[in-house]
Design a protein around this motif. Sequence first.
Motif, PDB file in Angstrom:
ATOM      1  N   SER A  38       6.794   5.035  -2.290  1.00  0.00           N
ATOM      2  CA  SER A  38       6.092   6.266  -1.921  1.00  0.00           C
ATOM      3  C   SER A  38       7.048   7.445  -1.927  1.00  0.00           C
ATOM      4  O   SER A  38       6.698   8.540  -2.368  1.00  0.00           O
ATOM      5  N   VAL A  39       8.250   7.200  -1.407  1.00  0.00           N
ATOM      6  CA  VAL A  39       9.203   8.318  -1.278  1.00  0.00           C
ATOM      7  C   VAL A  39       9.738   8.737  -2.632  1.00  0.00           C
ATOM      8  O   VAL A  39      10.096   9.904  -2.847  1.00  0.00           O
ATOM      9  N   MET A  40       9.756   7.766  -3.586  1.00  0.00           N
ATOM     10  CA  MET A  40      10.280   8.084  -4.915  1.00  0.00           C
ATOM     11  C   MET A  40       9.471   9.183  -5.576  1.00  0.00           C
ATOM     12  O   MET A  40      10.000   9.957  -6.383  1.00  0.00           O
ATOM     13  N   VAL A  41       8.191   9.282  -5.226  1.00  0.00           N
ATOM     14  CA  VAL A  41       7.309  10.312  -5.779  1.00  0.00           C
ATOM     15  C   VAL A  41       7.883  11.703  -5.496  1.00  0.00           C
ATOM     16  O   VAL A  41       7.688  12.644  -6.264  1.00  0.00           O
ATOM     17  N   LEU A  42       8.599  11.831  -4.363  1.00  0.00           N
ATOM     18  CA  LEU A  42       9.121  13.144  -3.991  1.00  0.00           C
ATOM     19  C   LEU A  42      10.295  13.561  -4.862  1.00  0.00           C
ATOM     20  O   LEU A  42      10.709  14.723  -4.837  1.00  0.00           O
ATOM     21  N   MET A  52       1.851   0.584   8.737  1.00  0.00           N
ATOM     22  CA  MET A  52       2.797  -0.526   8.753  1.00  0.00           C
ATOM     23  C   MET A  52       3.167  -0.942   7.338  1.00  0.00           C
ATOM     24  O   MET A  52       3.046  -2.108   6.974  1.00  0.00           O
ATOM     25  N   ILE A  53       3.595   0.006   6.524  1.00  0.00           N
ATOM     26  CA  ILE A  53       3.884  -0.358   5.137  1.00  0.00           C
ATOM     27  C   ILE A  53       5.256  -1.017   5.058  1.00  0.00           C
ATOM     28  O   ILE A  53       6.137  -0.783   5.885  1.00  0.00           O
ATOM     29  N   THR A  54       5.390  -1.854   4.054  1.00  0.00           N
ATOM     30  CA  THR A  54       6.647  -2.594   3.887  1.00  0.00           C
ATOM     31  C   THR A  54       7.729  -1.671   3.344  1.00  0.00           C
ATOM     32  O   THR A  54       7.448  -0.565   2.875  1.00  0.00           O
ATOM     33  N   MET A 107       0.846  -1.193   0.000  1.00  0.00           N
ATOM     34  CA  MET A 107       0.000   0.000   0.000  1.00  0.00           C
ATOM     35  C   MET A 107       0.878   1.238   0.000  1.00  0.00           C
ATOM     36  O   MET A 107       1.797   1.339   0.796  1.00  0.00           O
ATOM     37  N   LEU A 108       0.614   2.165  -0.900  1.00  0.00           N
ATOM     38  CA  LEU A 108       1.455   3.352  -0.991  1.00  0.00           C
ATOM     39  C   LEU A 108       0.873   4.497  -0.190  1.00  0.00           C
ATOM     40  O   LEU A 108      -0.339   4.621  -0.036  1.00  0.00           O
TER      41      LEU A 108
END
Lengths: 196, 200
Positions: free
Chosen positions: B85-89, B76-78, B1-2
């Motif tokens: 998710s962070v790559m979006v930044l 509790m994301i993997t 889940m992102l």
Amino acid sequence: MELSESVQKGLQSAADPSLFDLRSFTVLTDVTFRSLLSAHADPGVLADPGLENIDRVLVKRCHAAAATCILEMVKQNADKSTISSCLEDLTFDAERIEIFWKSYQNSKEELEGVLTSIGSQLPHINDVSWRLQYHMKNGHVHKVNEPFYLLSLNVENSGLEGSAKDINFSCTVEQLQDLVGKMKDAAKSLEKATQM
Amino acid sequence: MLLVLSEEYKEHLAFLPQVDPAVVFEFGRIAVEFLKRGINSKVYDGAARKLGFPITTVQHGVEGLMFLLTESSKLMITDIDFKDSVMVLGFSTELNEILLQLYVENQTTIRSTLTQLAPSLPSYHNLEWRLDVQLGSRSMRHQVVPVVTMLFNLTMGTSENRRCCLQTNPSTLLHLIAVLEAALASMKNNHARRILRNIK
């Protein structure tokens, strides 16, 4: 066994054959024991036909004295000799003592129960109900995934409040196991105490 | 889940690539401290002065990091999802690694802090018991009545402890034990086991 003056006077009147003949004395004794054991106060308790011809005030006074005396005897767990000597001092003849003693024996256990239940105690647990739930997520943390129990202790508060309250709390599986373990310890020590 | 990160949020974190990775690491450490102990605005002053950035930028940066860490811990994301998710930044890989390391190290502490925020019922803490025998009272002498007195220690969240002093008689105690043992046994039946296994 110490009785106050008014109680002694009332009992002496009950023992007096000129005031209460044997039949009315028997009726008086029955009525007194019955009124102590009944759950509700009955204002007509002294309206028994066996007590019709006697002065109302006198009947009331003797009834009150007899009731006080009976409760005092039950409280002190008096045996036959104590009761006999006490009543003899108050001019009771042997027949009346015998009538009194018979009614006393019949009602003694019940009266003991009534007196024991009077008094203040800590809140008393009657029952417990439980519910098993699974905590999945809440607003702050997702994926909690933990089962837990909700316990409700049904408690009777004897004393001024007289209402039944419930004590609710939650506990995890381990906490419930701990709780049950400690209760079992208490039960085991109870068993050992009864065998001593 | 992102994680879903808003535009405003990306703006707040936009200044992070402009500083040293060591500084980012320092900001991360400050964010974790704030999560544990509360915000201390004097730290913002010192950091802003040292780096030459306005205070609001530094504040937004640190708060942004706090949000990133709390949301990730809550869900509790993997590790992989976190990285995606962070790559979006649009940060460098080194920065992403620093953020991931920050997340992995502090995940459990942050989760336990968050758990304290959740609404809680009075919960069982401890039970003390004792066995008494009532020998008499004002209204009745010569009694022999066994009584079990129990003291329940209950906690209301992190604050007050409530102590309930209760009594029971031996037969009720045995009944309570039987009922609660049945409650424990209900965890072990097939229905409960199936649910516990499948809802993860």
